[in-house]
Enzyme design. Structure first.
Site, PDB file in Angstrom:
ATOM      1  N   GLY A  12       0.785  -1.241   0.000  1.00  0.00           N
ATOM      2  CA  GLY A  12       0.000   0.000   0.000  1.00  0.00           C
ATOM      3  C   GLY A  12       0.812   1.283   0.000  1.00  0.00           C
ATOM      4  CB  THR A  13       4.249   2.297  -1.041  1.00  0.00           C
ATOM      5  OG1 THR A  13       4.308   1.742  -2.352  1.00  0.00           O
ATOM      6  CG2 THR A  13       4.951   1.388  -0.050  1.00  0.00           C
ATOM      7  CG  ASN A  14       1.474   3.192  -5.858  1.00  0.00           C
ATOM      8  OD1 ASN A  14       1.843   4.219  -6.400  1.00  0.00           O
ATOM      9  ND2 ASN A  14       2.049   2.020  -6.069  1.00  0.00           N
ATOM     10  CG  MET A  90      -1.260  -7.994  -6.467  1.00  0.00           C
ATOM     11  SD  MET A  90      -0.498  -7.045  -7.809  1.00  0.00           S
ATOM     12  CE  MET A  90       0.431  -8.346  -8.608  1.00  0.00           C
ATOM     13  CG  LEU A  93     -10.999  -5.877 -11.301  1.00  0.00           C
ATOM     14  CD1 LEU A  93     -10.907  -4.365 -11.192  1.00  0.00           C
ATOM     15  CD2 LEU A  93     -11.926  -6.443 -10.231  1.00  0.00           C
ATOM     16  CG  ASN A 107      -3.731  -1.085 -12.894  1.00  0.00           C
ATOM     17  OD1 ASN A 107      -3.616  -1.335 -11.684  1.00  0.00           O
ATOM     18  ND2 ASN A 107      -3.024  -1.725 -13.807  1.00  0.00           N
ATOM     19  CG  HIS A 109       1.785  -2.257 -15.705  1.00  0.00           C
ATOM     20  ND1 HIS A 109       1.417  -3.517 -15.270  1.00  0.00           N
ATOM     21  CD2 HIS A 109       2.845  -2.429 -16.525  1.00  0.00           C
ATOM     22  CE1 HIS A 109       2.229  -4.409 -15.822  1.00  0.00           C
ATOM     23  NE2 HIS A 109       3.101  -3.775 -16.585  1.00  0.00           N
TER      24      HIS A 109
HETATM   25  C1  GRF Z   1       3.275  -1.365  -7.516  1.00  0.00           C
HETATM   26  O1  GRF Z   1       4.539  -1.584  -8.099  1.00  0.00           O
HETATM   27  C2  GRF Z   1       2.212  -1.293  -8.586  1.00  0.00           C
HETATM   28  O2  GRF Z   1       2.654  -0.709  -9.765  1.00  0.00           O
HETATM   29  C3  GRF Z   1       1.890  -2.737  -8.800  1.00  0.00           C
HETATM   30  O3  GRF Z   1       1.947  -3.317  -7.525  1.00  0.00           O
HETATM   31  C4  GRF Z   1       2.822  -2.563  -6.695  1.00  0.00           C
HETATM   32  C5  GRF Z   1       2.050  -2.165  -5.490  1.00  0.00           C
HETATM   33  O4  GRF Z   1       2.823  -1.535  -4.528  1.00  0.00           O
HETATM   34  N1  GRF Z   1       0.646  -2.878  -9.498  1.00  0.00           N
HETATM   35  P1  GRF Z   1       2.131  -0.867  -3.239  1.00  0.00           P
HETATM   36  O5  GRF Z   1       1.212  -1.900  -2.634  1.00  0.00           O
HETATM   37  O6  GRF Z   1       1.401   0.361  -3.693  1.00  0.00           O
HETATM   38  O7  GRF Z   1       3.281  -0.558  -2.328  1.00  0.00           O
END
Ligand code: GRF
Length: 218
Positions: A12-14, A90, A93, A107, A109
């Site tokens: 969940g860093t994003n 992950m 859908l 999304n 990627h």
């Molecule tokens: C990221 O590299 C994203 O691009 C991919 O999964 C990873 C998720 O990282 N789809 P986080 O959970 O947001 O840290």
């Protein structure tokens, strides 16, 4: 104010970058629900400590993809979600879900699409031997990792890289371009035209946006 529903599976860093950019006023939106399909995702802790609503909907509890997606939709509807953000989610859908939120799912990627779609994109790029890779934010359509591209950032692949080092370098850029794309989305500044996305922002602003990324020249 638009409501975001954020789907996660992992660290969940994003998600954290989105939370930070809402808190600092960059993204004018509210996270109305975070859903994890993975009960042990660290991202769940990130939102619990912020008091943001979070639910675990484990795909393993459902006998079909459609039932799983119905449960996702029910939850997202309950929380009046306008846009669905896949932040390291992950699960693939199906069109059942995608049609429900047509043109309202984003999304991220970790490669420069259309190169290296699918899983382990950073390692795919590393193993291939490309000299640059990066990340892509795109609208989600039925064909996995092929929807209209909103924004990309580029990073170099260095001589002494490992897949892990490359992954980290890409992730730093993800945390910049995902909030940018979400800001434009909720401000209704993205127009889809065929497979292209047009930014409906003044050219000067576009330059400013790209300036923050030293590997993109305008
Ligand atoms: C990221 O590299 C994203 O691009 C991919 O999964 C990873 C998720 O990282 N789809 P986080 O959970 O947001 O840290």
């Amino acid at each position: 104010m638009k409501n975001l529903g954020i789907l996660i599976s992992g660290s969940g860093t994003n998600l954290q970058a989105i939370i930070d950019n809402i808190e600092n006023g960059f993204i004018p939106a509210k996270i109305s629900i975070v859903i994890s399909n993975n009960p042990s995702a660290y991202g769940i802790k990130r939102v619990e400590r912020k008091g943001i609503p979070v639910e675990v909907i484990n795909h393993k509890d459902f006998s079909s993809r459609e039932d799983f997606e119905k449960a996702l939709i029910d939850c997202l509807e309950k929380h009046k979600v306008d846009y669905v953000i896949l932040a390291g989610f992950m699960r693939v859908l199906t069109k059942f879900f995608i049609n429900h939120y047509k043109d309202r799912i984003l999304n991220i990627h970790p490669a420069l699409l259309p190169s290296f779609p699918g899983v382990n994109a950073q390692k795919q790029a590393f193993d291939y031997g490309v000299k640059f890779s990066g990340c892509t934010v795109h609208f989600v359509t039925e064909k996995v990792d092929h929807g209209p591209i909103i924004i990309q950032a580029v990073v170099p692949v260095l001589q002494d890289d490992t897949p892990e080092k490359l992954q980290k370098r890409i992730l730093e850029k993800e945390h910049i371009i995902f909030p940018l794309a979400i800001k434009m989305l909720v401000e209704e500044k993205l127009q889809i035209s065929g497979n292209k996305v047009i930014w409906k922002v003044p050219v000067e602003n576009m330059k400013d946006m790209y300036m923050i990324n030293p590997y993109i020249s305008f």
